[in-house]
Design a protein around this motif. Structure first.
Motif, PDB file in Angstrom:
ATOM      1  N   ARG A  82      13.825  38.651  16.903  1.00  0.00           N
ATOM      2  CA  ARG A  82      14.372  38.495  15.549  1.00  0.00           C
ATOM      3  C   ARG A  82      15.095  39.755  15.076  1.00  0.00           C
ATOM      4  O   ARG A  82      16.114  39.675  14.404  1.00  0.00           O
ATOM      5  N   HIS A  83      14.550  40.917  15.447  1.00  0.00           N
ATOM      6  CA  HIS A  83      15.144  42.183  15.000  1.00  0.00           C
ATOM      7  C   HIS A  83      16.231  42.693  15.943  1.00  0.00           C
ATOM      8  O   HIS A  83      16.802  43.749  15.683  1.00  0.00           O
ATOM      9  N   ARG A  84      16.446  41.981  17.043  1.00  0.00           N
ATOM     10  CA  ARG A  84      17.430  42.379  18.063  1.00  0.00           C
ATOM     11  C   ARG A  84      17.080  43.742  18.656  1.00  0.00           C
ATOM     12  O   ARG A  84      17.958  44.540  18.968  1.00  0.00           O
ATOM     13  N   HIS A 127      14.735  43.781  21.259  1.00  0.00           N
ATOM     14  CA  HIS A 127      14.303  43.455  22.610  1.00  0.00           C
ATOM     15  C   HIS A 127      15.416  43.844  23.577  1.00  0.00           C
ATOM     16  O   HIS A 127      16.591  43.590  23.313  1.00  0.00           O
ATOM     17  N   LYS A 128      15.071  44.473  24.699  1.00  0.00           N
ATOM     18  CA  LYS A 128      16.098  44.958  25.634  1.00  0.00           C
ATOM     19  C   LYS A 128      16.997  43.835  26.128  1.00  0.00           C
ATOM     20  O   LYS A 128      18.182  44.037  26.359  1.00  0.00           O
ATOM     21  N   GLU A 129      16.463  42.642  26.279  1.00  0.00           N
ATOM     22  CA  GLU A 129      17.266  41.516  26.749  1.00  0.00           C
ATOM     23  C   GLU A 129      18.276  41.062  25.685  1.00  0.00           C
ATOM     24  O   GLU A 129      19.351  40.595  26.011  1.00  0.00           O
ATOM     25  N   SER A 130      17.918  41.209  24.417  1.00  0.00           N
ATOM     26  CA  SER A 130      18.811  40.723  23.359  1.00  0.00           C
ATOM     27  C   SER A 130      20.028  41.618  23.176  1.00  0.00           C
ATOM     28  O   SER A 130      20.984  41.231  22.516  1.00  0.00           O
ATOM     29  N   ARG A 131      20.011  42.820  23.745  1.00  0.00           N
ATOM     30  CA  ARG A 131      21.155  43.731  23.630  1.00  0.00           C
ATOM     31  C   ARG A 131      22.174  43.550  24.749  1.00  0.00           C
ATOM     32  O   ARG A 131      23.245  44.147  24.708  1.00  0.00           O
ATOM     33  N   LYS A 132      21.859  42.726  25.748  1.00  0.00           N
ATOM     34  CA  LYS A 132      22.788  42.515  26.853  1.00  0.00           C
ATOM     35  C   LYS A 132      23.978  41.695  26.380  1.00  0.00           C
ATOM     36  O   LYS A 132      23.827  40.738  25.638  1.00  0.00           O
ATOM     37  N   THR A 133      25.171  42.063  26.849  1.00  0.00           N
ATOM     38  CA  THR A 133      26.380  41.337  26.457  1.00  0.00           C
ATOM     39  C   THR A 133      26.925  40.471  27.579  1.00  0.00           C
ATOM     40  O   THR A 133      27.665  39.531  27.324  1.00  0.00           O
ATOM     41  N   HIS A 134      26.577  40.806  28.844  1.00  0.00           N
ATOM     42  CA  HIS A 134      27.069  40.047  29.999  1.00  0.00           C
ATOM     43  C   HIS A 134      25.938  39.881  31.010  1.00  0.00           C
ATOM     44  O   HIS A 134      25.079  40.749  31.141  1.00  0.00           O
ATOM     45  N   CYS A 135      25.972  38.783  31.745  1.00  0.00           N
ATOM     46  CA  CYS A 135      24.993  38.557  32.813  1.00  0.00           C
ATOM     47  C   CYS A 135      25.418  39.370  34.041  1.00  0.00           C
ATOM     48  O   CYS A 135      26.530  39.906  34.076  1.00  0.00           O
TER      49      CYS A 135
END
Length: 185
Positions: free
Chosen positions: A119-121, A123-131
């Motif tokens: 929710r707060h962004r 989490h390390k995964e939530s900051r990824k922009t590309h796979c």
């Protein structure tokens, strides 16, 4: 309405250290034995806080000539709320690990703490922009279940994986995996 700062003893360090409802840690005035029957008054002071590698604030407390690093948010919760219930951990309501005000802290489960990170962004995964294959991780290319948990799962990779399985072909997520598969054939 302005809240006042209240200090309480740090559990396990009563008579030595106190913590406030705003996250300030201080030592208290006390008599220190210097050996050969000599004593002196040691003045209390505010303890300097350090940032733990995870971003959380820690204070180094001494007892019996041993230094122990203690998480400030846990000291605040233990002093003002009580002992950590089994299966719970200290959580920051706003996602800021340096904000150790009592109003920002609570005991909760690990799963709920992970949901907070999503929710707060933070989490390390939530900051990824590309796979790893270079697909953009923006809607509509995100798996819905992963969005709620804070993770970022690429829908395009999932579709390519499913198509490769239907054709009976191996599927690798990165170019390095592809090169390794070619070497192993």
């Amino acid at each position: 309405m302005q809240s006042t700062e209240e200090f309480r003893p740090v559990p396990g360090y009563a008579g030595q250290y106190e913590v406030s409802n705003t996250g300030v840690v201080r030592s208290v005035d006390r008599i220190v034995y210097k050996g050969q029957g000599m004593t002196r008054l040691q003045q209390g002071r505010v303890i300097a806080l350090n940032r733990h590698q995870g971003g959380y604030m820690i204070a180094h407390l001494y007892t019996d000539n041993r230094r122990t690093a203690k998480l400030v948010h846990r000291m605040v919760l233990e002093a003002f709320v009580g002992t950590c219930p089994e299966g719970m951990e200290g959580c920051h309501n706003d996602g800021d690990p340096t904000n150790n005000h009592l109003s920002n802290l609570r005991w909760d489960t690990h799963a709920e703490n992970n949901r907070d990170q999503g929710r707060h962004r933070t989490h390390k995964e939530s900051r990824k922009t590309h796979c790893p294959r270079g697909h953009s991780l923006v809607s509509p290319n995100l798996e819905r279940a992963q969005l709620l948990a804070g993770g970022r799962k690429c829908r395009a990779c999932g579709q390519e994986y499913a198509a490769a399985r239907r054709r009976g072909e191996p599927f690798s997520k990165t170019e390095a995996d592809k090169r390794f598969a070619l070497i192993m054939q």
